[in-house]
Design an enzyme around this catalytic site. Structure first.
Site, PDB file in Angstrom:
ATOM      1  N   ARG A  40     -11.097   6.905  -8.451  1.00  0.00           N
ATOM      2  CA  ARG A  40     -11.136   7.679  -7.215  1.00  0.00           C
ATOM      3  C   ARG A  40     -12.024   8.910  -7.368  1.00  0.00           C
ATOM      4  O   ARG A  40     -12.144   9.463  -8.441  1.00  0.00           O
ATOM      5  CB  ARG A  40      -9.734   8.190  -6.884  1.00  0.00           C
ATOM      6  CG  ARG A  40      -8.853   7.165  -6.241  1.00  0.00           C
ATOM      7  CD  ARG A  40      -7.404   7.426  -6.629  1.00  0.00           C
ATOM      8  NE  ARG A  40      -6.609   6.244  -6.380  1.00  0.00           N
ATOM      9  CZ  ARG A  40      -6.204   5.889  -5.163  1.00  0.00           C
ATOM     10  NH1 ARG A  40      -6.502   6.633  -4.120  1.00  0.00           N
ATOM     11  NH2 ARG A  40      -5.496   4.781  -4.987  1.00  0.00           N
ATOM     12  N   GLY A  73     -14.939   2.678   2.346  1.00  0.00           N
ATOM     13  CA  GLY A  73     -15.180   4.039   1.867  1.00  0.00           C
ATOM     14  C   GLY A  73     -16.485   4.130   1.093  1.00  0.00           C
ATOM     15  O   GLY A  73     -17.305   5.032   1.298  1.00  0.00           O
ATOM     16  N   ASP A  90      -9.613  -7.764   1.891  1.00  0.00           N
ATOM     17  CA  ASP A  90      -9.030  -7.807   3.243  1.00  0.00           C
ATOM     18  C   ASP A  90      -9.929  -8.491   4.271  1.00  0.00           C
ATOM     19  O   ASP A  90      -9.488  -8.795   5.373  1.00  0.00           O
ATOM     20  CB  ASP A  90      -8.717  -6.391   3.723  1.00  0.00           C
ATOM     21  CG  ASP A  90      -7.559  -5.780   2.965  1.00  0.00           C
ATOM     22  OD1 ASP A  90      -6.753  -6.550   2.417  1.00  0.00           O
ATOM     23  OD2 ASP A  90      -7.457  -4.541   2.912  1.00  0.00           O
ATOM     24  N   MET A 125      -1.072  -8.742   1.411  1.00  0.00           N
ATOM     25  CA  MET A 125      -1.867  -7.540   1.659  1.00  0.00           C
ATOM     26  C   MET A 125      -2.552  -7.576   3.023  1.00  0.00           C
ATOM     27  O   MET A 125      -2.651  -8.626   3.655  1.00  0.00           O
ATOM     28  CB  MET A 125      -2.867  -7.345   0.538  1.00  0.00           C
ATOM     29  CG  MET A 125      -2.167  -6.831  -0.732  1.00  0.00           C
ATOM     30  SD  MET A 125      -3.326  -6.214  -1.973  1.00  0.00           S
ATOM     31  CE  MET A 125      -2.198  -5.277  -3.035  1.00  0.00           C
ATOM     32  N   GLU A 140       1.244  -6.569   5.145  1.00  0.00           N
ATOM     33  CA  GLU A 140       1.918  -5.295   4.853  1.00  0.00           C
ATOM     34  C   GLU A 140       1.761  -4.299   5.997  1.00  0.00           C
ATOM     35  O   GLU A 140       2.588  -3.417   6.190  1.00  0.00           O
ATOM     36  CB  GLU A 140       1.395  -4.680   3.547  1.00  0.00           C
ATOM     37  CG  GLU A 140      -0.101  -4.411   3.587  1.00  0.00           C
ATOM     38  CD  GLU A 140      -0.658  -3.787   2.301  1.00  0.00           C
ATOM     39  OE1 GLU A 140       0.063  -3.062   1.609  1.00  0.00           O
ATOM     40  OE2 GLU A 140      -1.839  -4.056   2.007  1.00  0.00           O
ATOM     41  N   ARG A 144      15.269 -13.930   1.979  1.00  0.00           N
ATOM     42  CA  ARG A 144      14.827 -13.228   0.773  1.00  0.00           C
ATOM     43  C   ARG A 144      13.379 -12.771   0.902  1.00  0.00           C
ATOM     44  O   ARG A 144      12.520 -13.568   1.262  1.00  0.00           O
ATOM     45  CB  ARG A 144      14.953 -14.134  -0.447  1.00  0.00           C
ATOM     46  CG  ARG A 144      16.281 -14.858  -0.590  1.00  0.00           C
ATOM     47  CD  ARG A 144      17.466 -13.918  -0.715  1.00  0.00           C
ATOM     48  NE  ARG A 144      17.195 -12.751  -1.512  1.00  0.00           N
ATOM     49  CZ  ARG A 144      17.382 -12.675  -2.821  1.00  0.00           C
ATOM     50  NH1 ARG A 144      17.873 -13.700  -3.473  1.00  0.00           N
ATOM     51  NH2 ARG A 144      17.110 -11.577  -3.482  1.00  0.00           N
ATOM     52  N   HIS A 196      -0.019  -6.705  -6.096  1.00  0.00           N
ATOM     53  CA  HIS A 196      -1.320  -6.658  -6.752  1.00  0.00           C
ATOM     54  C   HIS A 196      -1.815  -7.963  -7.352  1.00  0.00           C
ATOM     55  O   HIS A 196      -2.992  -8.050  -7.710  1.00  0.00           O
ATOM     56  CB  HIS A 196      -1.306  -5.568  -7.824  1.00  0.00           C
ATOM     57  CG  HIS A 196      -1.475  -4.214  -7.244  1.00  0.00           C
ATOM     58  ND1 HIS A 196      -0.511  -3.606  -6.475  1.00  0.00           N
ATOM     59  CD2 HIS A 196      -2.520  -3.349  -7.263  1.00  0.00           C
ATOM     60  CE1 HIS A 196      -0.936  -2.433  -6.084  1.00  0.00           C
ATOM     61  NE2 HIS A 196      -2.142  -2.245  -6.540  1.00  0.00           N
TER      62      HIS A 196
END
Lengths: 341, 341, 341, 341
Positions: D72, D104, D127, D169, D222, D266, D272
């Site tokens: 980062r 980004g 994604d 994801m 998510e 469940r 990840h």
């Protein structure tokens, strides 16, 4: 302690896992040094080696092949070497040699050991045919690859009404054919241990078609052969590296079945995909345990032995015991498989 | 002979392979009939069953789950049933019942057997924690799934300088954590058998970062717990089906490590993917052998026993022996794993 | 609406996913009926069909093969059928026929369509060589299987200093060789689109060995052939089902390379494993979309067309357009691959 | 030409394949030099880089993660950097910078480009939500992992009569949920693009149980959220690294469904594992093509652009175009999926 390690013979998933485990145990469990000889016994004789520290074995656990390489060595060079085995050990300053290899390697290991070199062997073969150990690493991976191939072939055979003949590895012992045949749901399994009758296979296929199951998968070890008079069969041409060309039993059996059945029979020769690539979890664990125990045995001075899986334990067995005879598939294991044909 | 078969307890890759093998052996090796009770002991008590012929088990070898279903049964209904066990057998005309299940199932099987029903059990658990058998089918698949996950997580952890905490199954025994941790190259393994010190994990990670290995993967069994005073830890809320919600040890350990290390620590809870889906070749072979031997044992009249892997052989052991105590990971197996941390 | 569906031609992962999708969309999105003809056009001509409801397609999404079967049909029987196409449709009471198949099937579909039968085609080929669609399902699976094999072979080749010649499918178009060669990191790729020079391969291998990379993997499409005068090469014997025996280009090239290089060169012929078994996620999605759009097109009356992927959209294109010429690998795609040799 | 390359942002299978391809094309197709900056833009600002030759990228094609690392960077450090972009390029002597990253990174790339640095971008995100490219590498792998998990969960759900809620994801776009849900045969799919009604899910499950299909798999992105008033739902605690703890939508939805249905539901949070490990063949090919075209674009002086897949072609599109808006799942793609619920 200073440990020398080498890998010899054909490829086998798990070699790197053993090397890594030897280095990890030696360096973190003890205060040892490890050197790796390159290209098997060749590196030992020619003085090609390199030190192995934690970084050298980082990231190799799941990798196929061997970071140390492996190459053929003429038998007489090895015999000469054996004569000066103790000198060799002194020359490299090693307190023990850990050779990882198959029957040939273990025989060589025994020779060196008898000649006075401290040796702890680690058995390796995808064929699972080494006596005195319940299993060898590499075998589970080979069976997995062959099974996955049969899973794929089965749907094709079924939709397209075909007979598939899958040739798997196993020149002298049929373990891969037995277990991948069982796991892949083969309808016929041919092993080196028992000559097969083509008539039986023909009958099995015809009975299946008769009851509406219009396909069959037959799993054949490369070392399987027809019973006397059962079919025309001849060995193919042998190349300069000792390999048979094209005309393996899988190909010939497919032709024969096609002729007799009048139905499409296609051969699939799995070949080297069975002995390369990332090892299964099972093989990684077994290889790691073998490496760990080899180092421990060295520290206990248990030379002239090799690691062996016995039940759930890893034990040290005499090299002599391991190489005297091949472990072939016993009759009762064959019988277990027959009912799932 | 008329054979009844049922599957009970949690899912486990290989159940269908056992059912198929029982049917194949019974119908082609002998001249038996097989019926399958639906949803475990429930089908036995409620009279839900169906005949199983070769077609009924066609194509299921590689399929996860169980074609017979499995459902919970209250313990007292089972106890009542045990009282009329011989009547039950008579009612269905079965000469033997082959229940396939875990510890609970085998205990029930023993109860029925003690009450006079001819029973041959087949042990099943992905946790590998049943005594008297070297391995159970399903375990290899679970370890394989967990290992593959760790293979994937490792590259991410490495590239992005993270600590990954992977929670695997194993409430009372840490076999899955042990073997997938070894196979996946985890740097720390936490088992139910031995409370872990968070300090040790913190130290391990910091040492790794210090020598340039800026990542770590820690494999935690769901039943692992911190040593007294090692970290704040409390059980999560329990739902109506007896499951703990969200706050398992994996999640809590990741939070704790993140706090202490000041580095990103991400939990991954593998959960049910470990117990479903297609079995590995190893598990298919073991399941198939168990089915075969269960039928043979029935024909030999070896009731009150279950199949067990001993070395390379499948043997029949008393049910009583199997269910008296859990097989946990012994200290020497933990020691083997430590050097690869 | 009453819909007839059939699958024809060679096996291809994703066929069942199309069938399932057609049935799902027809029954839940509309109020249609679906019948499935068995064994391709054979079922259509011989009147073998069965109704397909939701239960009939339950659990088949991930399964290889085709639940409807597929069989060869002589071309003249089909031509006769075309003459009575409208009668055929009337006979079965179908408002549309959805044939799923490759070039031959789509040509037949066009014939039936021209003769007056309402037809919506779904293209299928693992070879990816159908014009007017960016991709066909089955191709991704085939490439995946071939890539995994190359992953395995690479570690073996490297550790054991070998040249591996991997023959993949693709008789007229080299898409599988191109993409699996790129994905598997092959050092040479031979396609039907461009005759290869054995000299170039020899030079490439020698250069690799010279700079210490003592192995090479060469990926060869079964339809690739050497440039004129580049090596001795002859087609093998053809069997009664039209298949060439053993002496494919992969085998012959390995022999030739071994001879010229004086190094071990081993052939691996992947064969039918590429076209069977569970489809990749990509192929399942594409197949499912094709099925959905075929039903929608039928409801919009867009006959004489087939589904096609264009960018991210599924569009309907004229059958005529699809079957006039093969989609081969263009020069610029070959150029992209060359730098990774 | 001297090329600088860096990888930034979250992990994504295929990063190494791009790096390798850039190096291969630059060194063998041209006569370029390549340097790799370490840990993303951090290496660029701090002067951490290393030369990349063929050996440096050997064996990384199939490896997950990135050999260059990724870390980062605070946004303001980057903004400062942009001001001296031309100096930076001069300082390292690079003629072009090839940053490989997500939204980004591409925004940063555009900033640098606007400030005068020659930049060619390569888009990356599991994604698949970057505009102007049909697909991004990493996505196919993520979908594959999620699909395999659903394959496994389905058999368990079925045998044990459970509802499984699988969280995948996709914070802002539901592509992974859409395609893995379709490929895995999920019975419900919840996307960020469209708030879901819990009532609809409850009804769907009850209808399934009513017609004998006593299980369901629901695939939830998510970033999906319930429609206003549909269920109680609150965001979980956020940790210091910006991650939500435990209480994701998957966990909360499972609790809610269990409460309303009175049946076991469940959650499985894949996490990840979706973004690490070896890339699929599809992703390796796409990544390799992107790398190749990035180098070619640099040689043609096409700066301020990034590689994009359009149909079957790789084209260069303006960075500005790519980062202005997220590519979300359009309504018609959702509709295609609904019929397979």
């Amino acid at each position: 302690m200073r440990i020398g390690v080498l890998t010899a013979g054909g490829d086998c998933p798990g070699l790197n896992a053993v090397i890594r485990s030897v280095v990890h145990r030696a360096l973190t469990g003890h205060d040892d040094e490890v050197i790796g000889f390159e290209d098997g016994f060749k590196g030992l004789l020619d003085g090609h080696f390199r030190p192995l520290d934690l970084n050298a074995v980082s990231g190799i656990l799941a990798r196929g092949g061997t970071i140390l390489g492996s190459a053929r060595l003429e038998r007489n060079r090895l015999r000469e070497a054996a004569e000066s085995a103790p000198d060799l050990a002194r020359q490299y300053g090693i307190d023990v040699l850990i050779p990882i290899g198959g029957e040939g390697t273990l025989t060589a290991a025994r020779m060196l050991s008898d000649a006075g070199m401290p040796v702890v062997g680690v058995p390796k073969t995808i064929d699972n045919d080494i006596s005195s150990t319940d299993r060898t690493f590499g075998f589970d991976t080979a069976v997995g690859v062959a099974t996955e191939a049969m899973d794929r072939l089965k749907t094709t055979a079924e939709s397209h009404q075909r007979v598939m003949v899958v040739e798997v590895m196993g020149r002298h012992a049929g373990w891969i054919a037995l277990e991948s045949g069982m796991a892949g749901g083969a309808h016929g399994i041919c092993l080196p241990e028992r000559p097969f009758q083509v008539d039986d296979l023909v009958k099995m296929v015809e009975e299946r078609f008769a009851r509406g199951k219009k396909f069959a998968v037959i799993c054949v070890a490369e070392g399987a052969h027809p019973a006397e008079g059962s079919m025309d069969y001849k060995k193919g041409e042998i190349d300069q590296f000792g390999h048979e060309r094209f005309q393996g039993i899988g190909n010939q059996l497919a032709v024969e079945l096609e002729r007799r059945l009048g139905k499409e029979a296609r051969p699939v020769i799995l070949g080297h995909v069975q002995r390369g690539g990332t090892p299964t979890a099972y093989d990684r664990v077994l290889a790691t345990r073998f490496g760990w125990h080899a180092v421990e045995a060295a520290h206990r001075g248990q030379f002239g032995r090799m690691t062996a899986l016995r039940g759930t334990n890893v034990e040290m067995v005499p090299l002599a015991e391991a190489v005297t005879q091949l472990k072939t598939v016993p009759e009762d294991r064959i019988r277990e498989a027959e009912s799932v044909f």
